[in-house]
Design a protein around this motif. Structure first.
Motif, PDB file in Angstrom:
ATOM      1  N   GLY A  86       0.828  -1.210   0.000  1.00  0.00           N
ATOM      2  CA  GLY A  86       0.000   0.000   0.000  1.00  0.00           C
ATOM      3  C   GLY A  86       0.866   1.266   0.000  1.00  0.00           C
ATOM      4  N   CYS A  87       0.431   2.295  -0.744  1.00  0.00           N
ATOM      5  CA  CYS A  87       1.271   3.478  -0.947  1.00  0.00           C
ATOM      6  C   CYS A  87       1.038   4.561   0.104  1.00  0.00           C
ATOM      7  CB  CYS A  87       1.050   4.038  -2.340  1.00  0.00           C
ATOM      8  SG  CYS A  87      -0.639   4.590  -2.613  1.00  0.00           S
ATOM      9  N   HIS A  88       0.225   4.259   1.125  1.00  0.00           N
ATOM     10  CA  HIS A  88      -0.035   5.240   2.180  1.00  0.00           C
ATOM     11  C   HIS A  88      -0.546   4.521   3.420  1.00  0.00           C
ATOM     12  CE1 HIS A  88      -4.398   4.711   1.839  1.00  0.00           C
ATOM     13  NE2 HIS A  88      -4.136   4.498   0.567  1.00  0.00           N
ATOM     14  N   LEU A  89      -0.457   5.179   4.559  1.00  0.00           N
ATOM     15  CA  LEU A  89      -1.113   4.657   5.763  1.00  0.00           C
ATOM     16  C   LEU A  89      -2.586   5.034   5.717  1.00  0.00           C
ATOM     17  CD1 LEU A  89       1.454   5.626   8.555  1.00  0.00           C
ATOM     18  CD2 LEU A  89       1.117   3.389   7.482  1.00  0.00           C
ATOM     19  N   ASP A  90      -3.419   4.253   6.378  1.00  0.00           N
ATOM     20  CA  ASP A  90      -4.806   4.693   6.553  1.00  0.00           C
ATOM     21  C   ASP A  90      -5.143   4.693   8.054  1.00  0.00           C
ATOM     22  OD1 ASP A  90      -5.690   2.142   7.367  1.00  0.00           O
ATOM     23  OD2 ASP A  90      -6.138   1.542   5.306  1.00  0.00           O
ATOM     24  N   ALA A  91      -6.298   5.256   8.363  1.00  0.00           N
ATOM     25  CA  ALA A  91      -6.648   5.482   9.768  1.00  0.00           C
ATOM     26  C   ALA A  91      -6.799   4.169  10.532  1.00  0.00           C
ATOM     27  CB  ALA A  91      -7.923   6.303   9.854  1.00  0.00           C
ATOM     28  N   ARG A  92      -7.269   3.116   9.838  1.00  0.00           N
ATOM     29  CA  ARG A  92      -7.444   1.834  10.532  1.00  0.00           C
ATOM     30  C   ARG A  92      -6.097   1.279  10.999  1.00  0.00           C
ATOM     31  NH1 ARG A  92     -11.790  -1.202  10.784  1.00  0.00           N
ATOM     32  NH2 ARG A  92     -12.798  -0.196   9.012  1.00  0.00           N
ATOM     33  N   MET A  93      -5.087   1.380  10.132  1.00  0.00           N
ATOM     34  CA  MET A  93      -3.742   0.900  10.506  1.00  0.00           C
ATOM     35  C   MET A  93      -3.231   1.666  11.722  1.00  0.00           C
ATOM     36  SD  MET A  93      -1.954   0.988   6.758  1.00  0.00           S
ATOM     37  CE  MET A  93      -2.661   0.172   5.333  1.00  0.00           C
ATOM     38  N   VAL A  94      -3.487   2.973  11.727  1.00  0.00           N
ATOM     39  CA  VAL A  94      -3.001   3.802  12.833  1.00  0.00           C
ATOM     40  C   VAL A  94      -3.768   3.476  14.120  1.00  0.00           C
ATOM     41  CG1 VAL A  94      -2.841   6.190  13.669  1.00  0.00           C
ATOM     42  CG2 VAL A  94      -2.096   5.607  11.355  1.00  0.00           C
ATOM     43  N   ALA A  95      -5.060   3.171  13.983  1.00  0.00           N
ATOM     44  CA  ALA A  95      -5.861   2.810  15.167  1.00  0.00           C
ATOM     45  C   ALA A  95      -5.240   1.605  15.867  1.00  0.00           C
ATOM     46  CB  ALA A  95      -7.299   2.508  14.751  1.00  0.00           C
ATOM     47  N   THR A  96      -4.816   0.617  15.083  1.00  0.00           N
ATOM     48  CA  THR A  96      -4.184  -0.586  15.656  1.00  0.00           C
ATOM     49  C   THR A  96      -2.856  -0.223  16.314  1.00  0.00           C
ATOM     50  OG1 THR A  96      -5.195  -1.854  13.893  1.00  0.00           O
ATOM     51  CG2 THR A  96      -3.425  -2.930  15.095  1.00  0.00           C
ATOM     52  N   ALA A  97      -2.071   0.608  15.624  1.00  0.00           N
ATOM     53  CA  ALA A  97      -0.753   0.988  16.165  1.00  0.00           C
ATOM     54  C   ALA A  97      -0.898   1.776  17.468  1.00  0.00           C
ATOM     55  CB  ALA A  97       0.010   1.810  15.131  1.00  0.00           C
ATOM     56  N   LEU A  98      -1.949   2.605  17.559  1.00  0.00           N
ATOM     57  CA  LEU A  98      -2.142   3.415  18.773  1.00  0.00           C
ATOM     58  C   LEU A  98      -2.306   2.528  20.003  1.00  0.00           C
ATOM     59  CD1 LEU A  98      -4.567   6.255  17.541  1.00  0.00           C
ATOM     60  CD2 LEU A  98      -2.148   6.495  18.198  1.00  0.00           C
ATOM     61  N   GLN A  99      -2.952   1.360  19.789  1.00  0.00           N
ATOM     62  CA  GLN A  99      -3.189   0.456  20.925  1.00  0.00           C
ATOM     63  C   GLN A  99      -1.884  -0.117  21.472  1.00  0.00           C
ATOM     64  OE1 GLN A  99      -5.996  -2.474  19.584  1.00  0.00           O
ATOM     65  NE2 GLN A  99      -7.546  -0.917  19.130  1.00  0.00           N
ATOM     66  N   ALA A 100      -0.835  -0.091  20.641  1.00  0.00           N
ATOM     67  CA  ALA A 100       0.440  -0.708  21.060  1.00  0.00           C
ATOM     68  C   ALA A 100       1.391   0.314  21.687  1.00  0.00           C
ATOM     69  CB  ALA A 100       1.096  -1.360  19.846  1.00  0.00           C
ATOM     70  N   LEU A 101       0.927   1.549  21.843  1.00  0.00           N
ATOM     71  CA  LEU A 101       1.816   2.587  22.394  1.00  0.00           C
ATOM     72  C   LEU A 101       1.350   3.039  23.780  1.00  0.00           C
ATOM     73  CD1 LEU A 101       2.339   4.830  19.235  1.00  0.00           C
ATOM     74  CD2 LEU A 101       4.169   3.707  20.533  1.00  0.00           C
ATOM     75  N   PRO A 102       2.282   3.408  24.652  1.00  0.00           N
ATOM     76  CA  PRO A 102       1.898   3.908  25.987  1.00  0.00           C
ATOM     77  C   PRO A 102       1.472   5.378  25.886  1.00  0.00           C
ATOM     78  CG  PRO A 102       4.289   3.906  25.761  1.00  0.00           C
ATOM     79  CD  PRO A 102       3.751   3.404  24.463  1.00  0.00           C
ATOM     80  N   LEU A 103       0.282   5.616  25.311  1.00  0.00           N
ATOM     81  CA  LEU A 103      -0.123   6.980  24.947  1.00  0.00           C
ATOM     82  C   LEU A 103      -0.138   7.939  26.139  1.00  0.00           C
ATOM     83  CD1 LEU A 103      -3.045   6.228  22.456  1.00  0.00           C
ATOM     84  CD2 LEU A 103      -0.630   6.610  21.962  1.00  0.00           C
ATOM     85  N   ASN A 104      -0.525   7.400  27.310  1.00  0.00           N
ATOM     86  CA  ASN A 104      -0.631   8.292  28.478  1.00  0.00           C
ATOM     87  C   ASN A 104       0.735   8.764  28.982  1.00  0.00           C
ATOM     88  OD1 ASN A 104       0.066   5.801  29.366  1.00  0.00           O
ATOM     89  ND2 ASN A 104      -1.199   5.837  31.206  1.00  0.00           N
ATOM     90  N   MET A 105       1.804   8.135  28.471  1.00  0.00           N
ATOM     91  CA  MET A 105       3.160   8.551  28.875  1.00  0.00           C
ATOM     92  C   MET A 105       3.775   9.540  27.880  1.00  0.00           C
ATOM     93  SD  MET A 105       3.932   6.028  31.294  1.00  0.00           S
ATOM     94  CE  MET A 105       5.639   5.529  31.144  1.00  0.00           C
ATOM     95  N   LEU A 106       3.109   9.763  26.740  1.00  0.00           N
ATOM     96  CA  LEU A 106       3.736  10.528  25.648  1.00  0.00           C
ATOM     97  C   LEU A 106       3.246  11.967  25.584  1.00  0.00           C
ATOM     98  CD1 LEU A 106       3.505   7.892  22.747  1.00  0.00           C
ATOM     99  CD2 LEU A 106       5.394   8.256  24.360  1.00  0.00           C
ATOM    100  N   ASP A 107       4.143  12.859  25.095  1.00  0.00           N
ATOM    101  CA  ASP A 107       3.766  14.256  24.830  1.00  0.00           C
ATOM    102  C   ASP A 107       3.619  14.516  23.332  1.00  0.00           C
ATOM    103  OD1 ASP A 107       4.286  15.052  27.594  1.00  0.00           O
ATOM    104  OD2 ASP A 107       6.414  14.813  27.074  1.00  0.00           O
ATOM    105  N   LEU A 108       4.350  13.738  22.546  1.00  0.00           N
ATOM    106  CA  LEU A 108       4.446  14.028  21.111  1.00  0.00           C
ATOM    107  C   LEU A 108       4.520  12.707  20.353  1.00  0.00           C
ATOM    108  CD1 LEU A 108       5.046  15.887  18.662  1.00  0.00           C
ATOM    109  CD2 LEU A 108       7.432  16.024  19.439  1.00  0.00           C
ATOM    110  N   LEU A 109       3.626  12.566  19.373  1.00  0.00           N
ATOM    111  CA  LEU A 109       3.609  11.342  18.567  1.00  0.00           C
ATOM    112  C   LEU A 109       3.812  11.706  17.102  1.00  0.00           C
ATOM    113  CD1 LEU A 109       3.013   8.280  18.223  1.00  0.00           C
ATOM    114  CD2 LEU A 109       0.588   8.882  18.016  1.00  0.00           C
ATOM    115  N   PHE A 110       4.843  11.116  16.493  1.00  0.00           N
ATOM    116  CA  PHE A 110       5.065  11.277  15.059  1.00  0.00           C
ATOM    117  C   PHE A 110       4.558  10.037  14.343  1.00  0.00           C
ATOM    118  CE2 PHE A 110       8.603  13.968  16.636  1.00  0.00           C
ATOM    119  CZ  PHE A 110       8.349  15.126  15.901  1.00  0.00           C
TER     120      PHE A 110
END
Ligand SMILES: Nc1nc2c(ncn2[C@@H]2O[C@H](COP(=O)(O)OP(=O)(O)OP(=O)(O)O)[C@@H](O)[C@H]2O)c(=O)[nH]1
Ligand SMILES: [Mg+2]
Length: 218
Positions: A86-110
């Motif tokens: 695929g030539c781009h990311l889509d929102a569904r892929m990012v939704a899955t990736a978000l679950q794997a990150l410690p979001l409450n510990m982060l200030d900035l997400l690239f």
């Protein structure tokens, strides 16, 4: 069909945005042609900011994990997405990736998108801002030829300025054309290689992180 696809993507992007907003987490979708320097810019940016900010990265790539390995080398949280062609990311892929990150510990997400100046511009991921990277080896006509990404972006990083003497890139013309496409663009001239111009870019990011941290939830 394409419209339906974009509408469905839009809905998931809104959900992603709600997730990062709930954590007051500033999220940047980094877009460029292949090889413009997104990963190198991220490596330098992380090195410049990681004492002050807690940073996470979602790495979009077609097949490999090479960029994610480079970012992991900076000692920050990173999740790889492979688009398998695929030539781009889509929102569904990012939704899955978000679950794997410690979001409450982060200030900035690239989110480093797949190298491509066209498709990523059409798919919102739930980011606060898109930032386009344009390298001087691509030619100063690229904003006029691929305007959508520059219209969608909040900022443009003109990278590889250390190579300006060896190219016919016209910096003034490029800046003028960028402003005519999008008058509110922030433009940063940098060399991610030698670090020139990185300070202004990092100051801008810090101000946005601060602003989002102060934001009042609706
Ligand atoms: N001279 C110079 N080279 C640079 C600069 N930034 C990146 N590069 C080089 O450009 C090449 C591509 O850089 P990457 O950071 O991998 O580019 P990218 O946009 O992440 O590439 P994709 O993820 O494949 O789209 C590498 O060889 C970098 O060393 C710069 O400011 N100056
Ligand atoms: Mg990369």
């Amino acid at each position: 069909m394409a419209q339906e696809l974009l509408r469905a993507n839009e809905e998931i992007a809104r959900e992603n945005r709600a997730v990062v907003d709930a954590q007051k987490l500033l999220t940047i979708n980094l877009i460029s042609a292949p090889g413009a320097g997104k990963t190198t810019l991220l490596e330098k940016t992380i090195a410049g900011l990681k004492d002050d900010l807690s940073i996470g990265v979602i790495e979009g790539d077609i097949y490999t994990t090479r960029d994610a390995e480079r970012i992991a080398g900076q000692g920050v949280a990173v999740v790889q997405i492979n688009t398998s062609g695929g030539c781009h990311l889509d929102a569904r892929m990012v939704a899955t990736a978000l679950q794997a990150l410690p979001l409450n510990m982060l200030d900035l997400l690239f989110i480093e998108n797949v190298g491509n100046l066209v498709c990523p511009a059409e798919f919102h991921l739930g980011e606060d801002y898109k930032v386009a990277v344009l390298s001087v080896t691509e030619g100063s006509d690229k904003p006029a030829k691929y305007p959508l990404v520059f219209r969608e972006a909040q900022a443009v990083v003109i990278n590889k300025t250390d190579l300006l003497p060896y190219t016919d890139f016209a910096l003034d013309t490029a800046v003028k054309e960028l402003k005519s496409i999008n008058s509110i663009l922030e433009i940063f001239n940098v060399s991610a290689k030698n670090g020139a111009g990185m300070e202004a870019w990092c100051i801008w990011l810090k101000a946005l992180v601060h602003q989002k941290g102060q934001s009042v939830m609706q």
